[in-house]
Write a protein that holds these residues in place. Structure first.
Motif, PDB file in Angstrom:
ATOM      1  N   GLU A 136      37.092  29.924  39.144  1.00 26.90           N
ATOM      2  CA  GLU A 136      36.136  29.833  38.044  1.00 26.90           C
ATOM      3  C   GLU A 136      34.711  29.790  38.584  1.00 26.90           C
ATOM      4  OE1 GLU A 136      36.984  26.519  35.581  1.00 26.90           O
ATOM      5  OE2 GLU A 136      38.790  27.387  34.692  1.00 26.90           O
ATOM      6  N   GLN A 137      34.525  29.015  39.665  1.00 30.72           N
ATOM      7  CA  GLN A 137      33.191  28.918  40.251  1.00 30.72           C
ATOM      8  C   GLN A 137      32.762  30.240  40.878  1.00 30.72           C
ATOM      9  OE1 GLN A 137      33.631  25.615  42.902  1.00 30.72           O
ATOM     10  NE2 GLN A 137      33.853  24.111  41.262  1.00 30.72           N
ATOM     11  N   LEU A 138      33.706  30.914  41.542  1.00 30.24           N
ATOM     12  CA  LEU A 138      33.394  32.212  42.147  1.00 30.24           C
ATOM     13  C   LEU A 138      33.036  33.242  41.076  1.00 30.24           C
ATOM     14  CD1 LEU A 138      36.126  32.448  44.934  1.00 30.24           C
ATOM     15  CD2 LEU A 138      33.695  31.994  45.239  1.00 30.24           C
ATOM     16  N   LEU A 139      33.823  33.269  39.991  1.00 31.35           N
ATOM     17  CA  LEU A 139      33.518  34.192  38.900  1.00 31.35           C
ATOM     18  C   LEU A 139      32.182  33.852  38.249  1.00 31.35           C
ATOM     19  CD1 LEU A 139      37.035  34.546  37.217  1.00 31.35           C
ATOM     20  CD2 LEU A 139      35.828  36.250  38.584  1.00 31.35           C
ATOM     21  N   GLY A 140      31.882  32.541  38.154  1.00 30.07           N
ATOM     22  CA  GLY A 140      30.588  32.134  37.632  1.00 30.07           C
ATOM     23  C   GLY A 140      29.445  32.647  38.493  1.00 30.07           C
ATOM     24  N   GLY A 141      29.654  32.621  39.838  1.00 29.80           N
ATOM     25  CA  GLY A 141      28.641  33.163  40.740  1.00 29.80           C
ATOM     26  C   GLY A 141      28.422  34.647  40.532  1.00 29.80           C
ATOM     27  N   ILE A 142      29.521  35.379  40.280  1.00 27.77           N
ATOM     28  CA  ILE A 142      29.405  36.819  40.029  1.00 27.77           C
ATOM     29  C   ILE A 142      28.649  37.075  38.732  1.00 27.77           C
ATOM     30  CG2 ILE A 142      30.725  38.927  39.539  1.00 27.77           C
ATOM     31  CD1 ILE A 142      32.916  37.836  41.384  1.00 27.77           C
ATOM     32  N   VAL A 143      28.954  36.284  37.692  1.00 26.82           N
ATOM     33  CA  VAL A 143      28.270  36.438  36.408  1.00 26.82           C
ATOM     34  C   VAL A 143      26.773  36.179  36.560  1.00 26.82           C
ATOM     35  CG1 VAL A 143      28.031  35.480  34.086  1.00 26.82           C
ATOM     36  CG2 VAL A 143      30.306  35.920  35.031  1.00 26.82           C
ATOM     37  N   ILE A 144      26.422  35.135  37.303  1.00 26.39           N
ATOM     38  CA  ILE A 144      25.003  34.817  37.513  1.00 26.39           C
ATOM     39  C   ILE A 144      24.326  35.943  38.288  1.00 26.39           C
ATOM     40  CG2 ILE A 144      23.437  33.257  38.758  1.00 26.39           C
ATOM     41  CD1 ILE A 144      25.314  30.974  38.005  1.00 26.39           C
ATOM     42  N   TYR A 145      25.032  36.510  39.273  1.00 27.83           N
ATOM     43  CA  TYR A 145      24.448  37.604  40.054  1.00 27.83           C
ATOM     44  C   TYR A 145      24.188  38.829  39.178  1.00 27.83           C
ATOM     45  CZ  TYR A 145      24.039  41.412  43.401  1.00 27.83           C
ATOM     46  OH  TYR A 145      23.607  42.518  44.087  1.00 27.83           O
ATOM     47  N   ASN A 170      28.661  26.944  39.579  1.00 29.63           N
ATOM     48  CA  ASN A 170      28.234  28.145  38.847  1.00 29.63           C
ATOM     49  C   ASN A 170      28.990  28.312  37.541  1.00 29.63           C
ATOM     50  OD1 ASN A 170      26.325  28.919  40.737  1.00 29.63           O
ATOM     51  ND2 ASN A 170      27.791  30.065  41.958  1.00 29.63           N
ATOM     52  N   SER A 171      30.249  27.862  37.511  1.00 26.65           N
ATOM     53  CA  SER A 171      31.025  27.978  36.275  1.00 26.65           C
ATOM     54  C   SER A 171      30.395  27.171  35.149  1.00 26.65           C
ATOM     55  CB  SER A 171      32.467  27.510  36.517  1.00 26.65           C
ATOM     56  OG  SER A 171      32.485  26.180  37.024  1.00 26.65           O
ATOM     57  N   SER A 172      29.748  26.043  35.495  1.00 26.10           N
ATOM     58  CA  SER A 172      29.081  25.233  34.470  1.00 26.10           C
ATOM     59  C   SER A 172      27.816  25.916  33.956  1.00 26.10           C
ATOM     60  CB  SER A 172      28.720  23.855  35.038  1.00 26.10           C
ATOM     61  OG  SER A 172      29.873  23.158  35.471  1.00 26.10           O
ATOM     62  N   LEU A 173      27.117  26.600  34.856  1.00 23.53           N
ATOM     63  CA  LEU A 173      25.864  27.243  34.468  1.00 23.53           C
ATOM     64  C   LEU A 173      26.084  28.411  33.510  1.00 23.53           C
ATOM     65  CD1 LEU A 173      23.958  27.230  37.875  1.00 23.53           C
ATOM     66  CD2 LEU A 173      23.519  25.796  35.882  1.00 23.53           C
ATOM     67  N   THR A 174      27.276  29.011  33.554  1.00 18.32           N
ATOM     68  CA  THR A 174      27.555  30.136  32.648  1.00 18.32           C
ATOM     69  C   THR A 174      27.915  29.671  31.243  1.00 18.32           C
ATOM     70  OG1 THR A 174      29.891  30.191  33.335  1.00 18.32           O
ATOM     71  CG2 THR A 174      28.343  31.576  34.569  1.00 18.32           C
ATOM     72  N   GLN A 175      28.049  28.349  31.036  1.00 16.51           N
ATOM     73  CA  GLN A 175      28.490  27.830  29.745  1.00 16.51           C
ATOM     74  C   GLN A 175      27.438  26.974  29.053  1.00 16.51           C
ATOM     75  OE1 GLN A 175      32.242  25.812  30.349  1.00 16.51           O
ATOM     76  NE2 GLN A 175      33.021  27.422  31.680  1.00 16.51           N
TER      77      GLN A 175
END
Length: 328
Positions: free
Chosen positions: A148-157, A201-206
Motif C-alpha cells: 500500500e505504501q509503495l503504491l502510494g509512492g507511485i501515485v504521488i510520483y 505515502n498510503s496515508s497521503l493519498t487519502q
C-alpha cells in the motif's frame, strides 16, 4: 531532376510532417531498419538452432530500438500536433491529463514490443504473467501494508501533489517543508519545531493536502514589436485577441493577464511595442514545462489571429520567465 520530381509528387503537408517528425530520428530509423534486415536474413538463411545465439540478441536489440523510436516519434507528434489541436479546440486543457496520456502511450509502446518479441520467439508471456500472479498473491497478502505504501509512492510520483522543498499542510495540523519523497514514506520538516515527521505515502493519498508553495506563479513576459504606431482602436482589438487566446488554457491565470503599450520613435519612424504579461500557475516541474509549451502555442495563436486583421508584428525572442513565489 529527381528532387524536382519528388517535390511535385509529395505534398507540402507530407514534406512538413517528414521534416518535423521523421528527419530528427533518421539515424535511429536506420538502426531499426538495419537490425530488421539482419533478423530477417538470419531467419531466411539459417535453420541451425545455434543461430538463436545470434538471432535472439539481434531481435532483442530490434525490439528495444523500435520501441525507443516509437516513443520518440509519439513525443514529436504529441508536442507538434496534439497539443496544437488541443489548444485550438476552445476547451479547458488539463495539463496533468495530457502528461498521463503521454505516459500511458509510452507504456503501451513498451508492452506491444514485449508482446511481439515474445510471440515471435514462442514465449508464453501470458502464461508466465499468470503464474507469477498466483505466486504474487501470497506475497501481496503477507506484505499488504508495505505494498500500500509503495503504491502510494507511485501515485504521488504520477500525480505530483507536491515536490521536494514544497511547503504543505495536512488535516492533522502538520505544516512544514517536504525534505524527501521515498518509495514508502515522505519526510516533512515541521515549521517552528523543526522536527521531522515521517508520513506513510498510503496515508497521503487519502487526505486533503494544502500545497502553499503551489500557490506561486511564474510571470512570463512577451514583447510584440509592431511595424507602425498602433491607434487606440487597434490597441483595444489587440488586447482582446490576446485575452481570448489564453483564457481557455488550464494553468494560465488569464484574470491577471496584462497588456501595456509603449510608443517610440527611431530612424524608421514611429512604432509601438506591446508588453504582454502572463502568469503561469506552478504545481510541479513537469506540468510547468507543459504549460510553457502551451504558452508558446498561445503565442502562435495570437500571431495568426492578429495577421487575420492585417496587423503586422514580430515576437521578440526569447520569452522571459520570472519566478514569483509566495511568502510562507
Amino acid at each position: 531532376m529527381g528532387d524536382s520530381f519528388l517535390a511535385r509528387v509529395i505534398s507540402p503537408q507530407v514534406e512538413s510532417a517528414y521534416q518535423k517528425v521523421v528527419k530528427p530520428y533518421e539515424g535511429l530509423l536506420g538502426v531499426v531498419v538495419g537490425l530488421a534486415a539482419i533478423d530477417a536474413a538470419i531467419h531466411l538463411i539459417t535453420v541451425d538452432r545455434r543461430s538463436n545465439i545470434i538471432e535472439i540478441p539481434v531481435s532483442l536489440g530490434l525490439a528495444i530500438a523500435a520501441s525507443w523510436l516509437g516513443s520518440r516519434w509519439f513525443k514529436q507528434i504529441f508536442d507538434i500536433y496534439i497539443l496544437d489541436a488541443a489548444i485550438n479546440s476552445g476547451r479547458k486543457l488539463n495539463s496533468e491529463f495530457l502528461i498521463l496520456a503521454k505516459l500511458l502511450a509510452n507504456l503501451l509502446i513498451v508492452v506491444l514490443a514485449i508482446v511481439i518479441f515474445a510471440e515471435t520467439h514462442k514465449i508464453n508471456i501470458f502464461g508466465l504473467v499468470a503464474s507469477l500472479g498466483i505466486g504474487g498473491l501470497a506475497v501481496a497478502f503477507a506484505a499488504q501494508k508495505t505494498l500500500e505504501q509503495l503504491l502510494g509512492g507511485i501515485v504521488i510520483y504520477l500525480d505530483r501533489p507536491f515536490v521536494v522543498d514544497d511547503y504543505i499542510g495536512l488535516p492533522d495540523g502538520t505544516f512544514g517543508r517536504v525534505e524527501s519523497i521515498g518509495l514508502r514514506s515522505t519526510k516533512i520538516r515541521t515549521s517552528g519545531k523543526g522536527t521531522l515527521v515521517i508520513v506513510p505515502n498510503s496515508s497521503l493519498t487519502q487526505v486533503n493536502i494544502e500545497n502553499f508553495t503551489g500557490a506561486g506563479k511564474v510571470m512570463a513576459l512577451i514583447y510584440l514589436n509592431f511595424y507602425q504606431k498602433i491607434q487606440d482602436e487597434e490597441r483595444a482589438l489587440i488586447r482582446q485577441v490576446i485575452l481570448d487566446s489564453t483564457e481557455d488554457i488550464f494553468g494560465i491565470d488569464s484574470r491577471n493577464t496584462d497588456v501595456t503599450f509603449r510608443d517610440f520613435t527611431n530612424s524608421l519612424g514611429s512604432k509601438t511595442q506591446a508588453q504582454v504579461t502572463f502568469f503561469i500557475l506552478s504545481s510541479s516541474e513537469v506540468s510547468m514545462e507543459l504549460r510553457r509549451q502551451l504558452l508558446n502555442l498561445a503565442s502562435e495563436n495570437i500571431k495568426d489571429k492578429l495577421k487575420e486583421y492585417g496587423i503586422a508584428f514580430n515576437i521578440e525572442e526569447p520569452t522571459i520567465y520570472v519566478d514569483s513565489p509566495i511568502t510562507i
